[in-house]
Design an enzyme around this catalytic site. Sequence first.
Site, short mmCIF file in Angstrom:
data_model
loop_
_atom_site.label_atom_id
_atom_site.label_comp_id
_atom_site.label_asym_id
_atom_site.label_seq_id
_atom_site.Cartn_x
_atom_site.Cartn_y
_atom_site.Cartn_z
N ASP A 149 -0.58 1.68 -3.99
CA ASP A 149 -1.39 0.71 -4.73
C ASP A 149 -2.69 1.29 -5.23
O ASP A 149 -3.54 0.57 -5.75
CB ASP A 149 -1.65 -0.54 -3.89
CG ASP A 149 -2.54 -0.27 -2.70
OD1 ASP A 149 -2.54 0.87 -2.19
OD2 ASP A 149 -3.25 -1.20 -2.25
N ASP B 153 -5.29 2.80 -3.62
CA ASP B 153 -6.56 2.72 -2.89
C ASP B 153 -6.80 3.90 -1.95
O ASP B 153 -7.87 4.00 -1.35
CB ASP B 153 -6.69 1.39 -2.15
CG ASP B 153 -5.64 1.19 -1.06
OD1 ASP B 153 -4.78 2.07 -0.89
OD2 ASP B 153 -5.70 0.14 -0.38
N ARG B 154 -5.83 4.78 -1.80
CA ARG B 154 -6.00 5.94 -0.91
C ARG B 154 -5.99 7.23 -1.73
O ARG B 154 -5.52 7.26 -2.86
CB ARG B 154 -4.91 5.98 0.15
CG ARG B 154 -4.91 4.75 1.02
CD ARG B 154 -3.92 4.84 2.16
NE ARG B 154 -3.90 3.60 2.92
CZ ARG B 154 -3.74 3.52 4.23
NH1 ARG B 154 -3.55 4.63 4.93
NH2 ARG B 154 -3.74 2.36 4.85
N GLU C 65 -10.56 7.15 7.93
CA GLU C 65 -9.80 8.38 8.12
C GLU C 65 -8.41 8.30 7.49
O GLU C 65 -7.77 9.33 7.28
CB GLU C 65 -9.69 8.71 9.60
CG GLU C 65 -9.17 7.57 10.48
CD GLU C 65 -7.73 7.23 10.26
OE1 GLU C 65 -6.92 8.17 10.03
OE2 GLU C 65 -7.37 6.05 10.31
N SER C 66 -7.95 7.11 7.21
CA SER C 66 -6.62 6.91 6.64
C SER C 66 -6.61 7.11 5.14
O SER C 66 -5.88 6.45 4.42
CB SER C 66 -6.09 5.52 6.99
OG SER C 66 -7.00 4.52 6.58
N ASP D 101 -1.94 6.76 -3.50
CA ASP D 101 -0.82 6.10 -2.82
C ASP D 101 -0.22 4.98 -3.65
O ASP D 101 -0.51 4.84 -4.84
CB ASP D 101 -1.26 5.58 -1.46
CG ASP D 101 -2.17 4.37 -1.57
OD1 ASP D 101 -2.93 4.29 -2.55
OD2 ASP D 101 -2.13 3.50 -0.68
N SER E 92 0.82 -1.21 0.00
CA SER E 92 0.00 0.00 0.00
C SER E 92 0.85 1.26 0.00
O SER E 92 1.60 1.51 -0.93
CB SER E 92 -0.97 -0.02 1.18
OG SER E 92 -1.90 1.03 1.09
N HIS E 93 0.74 2.05 1.05
CA HIS E 93 1.40 3.36 1.14
C HIS E 93 2.79 3.27 1.75
O HIS E 93 3.44 4.29 1.94
CB HIS E 93 0.53 4.30 1.98
CG HIS E 93 0.23 3.73 3.34
ND1 HIS E 93 -0.60 2.65 3.51
CD2 HIS E 93 0.64 4.08 4.57
CE1 HIS E 93 -0.68 2.36 4.80
NE2 HIS E 93 0.07 3.21 5.47
N LYS F 87 -11.18 0.13 -1.01
CA LYS F 87 -11.17 1.59 -1.12
C LYS F 87 -10.53 1.95 -2.45
O LYS F 87 -9.77 1.17 -3.01
CB LYS F 87 -10.44 2.22 0.06
CG LYS F 87 -9.09 1.62 0.42
CD LYS F 87 -8.58 2.24 1.71
CE LYS F 87 -7.30 1.59 2.20
NZ LYS F 87 -7.55 0.32 2.91
#
Length: 576
Positions: free
Chosen positions: A312, A314-315, A397-398, A310, A146-147, A409
């Site tokens: 991958d 998803d954010r 919230e992330s 980010d 992820s991030h 997400k």
Amino acid sequence: QVWGEPPARHYHALYLALLAARGQKPTSIRKGAMSVVTVATKPFADQKPGTSGLRKKVPVFQQPHYVENFIQSIFDSLEDYAGTSLVVGGDGRYYNREVVQTVIRMAAANGFGRVLVGRGGLLSTPAASCVIRGREAFGGIILSASHNPGGPDGDFGIKYNIGNGGPAPEKITDAIFERTKTISEYRTLDLSNVDLDRLGAIEIGGMAVEVIDPVADYQALMASLFDFTAIRAMFASGFTMRFDAMHAVTGPYARAILEEELGAPAGTVVNGTPLPDFGGHHPDPNLVHAKELYDLMMSDAAPDFGAASDGDGDRNLIIGRGVFVTPSDSLAILAANAHLAPGYRQGLKGIARSMPTSGAADRVAAKLGVACYETPTGWKFFGNLLDAGLATICGEESAGTGSDHVREKDGLWAVLLWLNVLAARKQPVLEIVREHWATYGRNYYSRHDYEEVDAKAANGLMDHLRARLDSLPGTRLPAGTVQAADDFAYSDPVDGSVSANQGLRVLFTDGSRIVLRISGTGTAGATLRLYLERYEPDPARHGQDTQAALADLVETADRLAELKARTGRQAPTVIT
């Protein structure tokens, strides 16, 4: 046994099923010039999946048998997959291509009928969910941390997603972990690497391998949800934007959709080429790691809209000219305005948020007359609600926001919904945010991260506060009078499962709250997260600095949990 051409894979699947029914496993099966090889191995003690799969440093995954053990443990924990399809891809970080090849070989050896893999081994996490759902695959293996940072000494991750496109539920991840403790062998194919850069299908060992365009399925889904004509007209009228892909997987998606389909000027997408080390940067779209974008958006040279995604995909990070939109506020504003997009004109079935996320979305749900669900952190909890038709839009919230279009997400989805709202309302972001606060009140909100804290110290801090919870109600503290304090537990309204110990909460009589939890996404030490929230209904008090408005909550958190003394830190690593 020598297998011929298709339908050989069906014979192979039947052979494996018959062996399984007899409690036996194959040793070496000749498939033309390819052999299924059973390799002896020993368990690793550190393969427990977290909220987003197994995440470790790259050198850990590079240990002999480490990847293979975990992949085989996934397959051994699944049922009835022989001859079905598996989706494979990742965010392009260091070691991605090598592990994609390993997964392909092992999928063939374990009886899958087809693997769908993104060209170059790439698939953003939401795109992988889209492909699993749209092509009715059995499941998928997503390679991402992820991030988290990448590179030879960076992080890597492996996650299994089920047939609904979402992360595997705890009953599967628990089974995978149990299998990693006892595994003694894994099955793979004696095969050279597949060409991941050429679109099309080939057959290996009786299994089809199809290299697909990683963007196409996802782009078509986005076009079905949003008013691309209105967004295209907005760009044509002079609307400006900066999208920072952070040298991560979203770059090709953003260029294809924003620049090529929607007509945003070339150069709207920056840092758009995925790199194994993310260009040496941390691909986390927050105000620290995307500071260059934030500084631009706060300057006189700011475009109309700024966004980032980010590692991958998803954010998301949303910044208007002169205003940073917190993820909690973004969720609430998107929920309140979702009806402006074609895919959501029928209204929302419900809204869901993770427990640490601010209560701003709750007020939107109340006005819309729909339920709002408070879940533990982790998208898999939203998956049950989405599958049951209880919720339409979810958020954490992330910086994670999404809807029922996939079961992850989705950073670019959030950006496109914001663009749809801007095109429909024809107002700047700052004006939309202020009008939202005037209608619903403002939730002053912040997250303080203490990264790479000694794990023993972090757990000791949590134990110390947990032991005090029962005595806190009625206590007067700098932040106010404590109304309630607990260790959050969630009872799933769909399957009845209970998830306990999801975060320590201290709730005050004025609606303010403090939340503490240890994140499951780090790979070194422990990441301790402190969440602070204060609700302000008076529009005349909506112009305060966020950290100043939360100062007494910070003081109270330190007093209750002994943050500075127990972590050895005088300040958080990151504040968002």
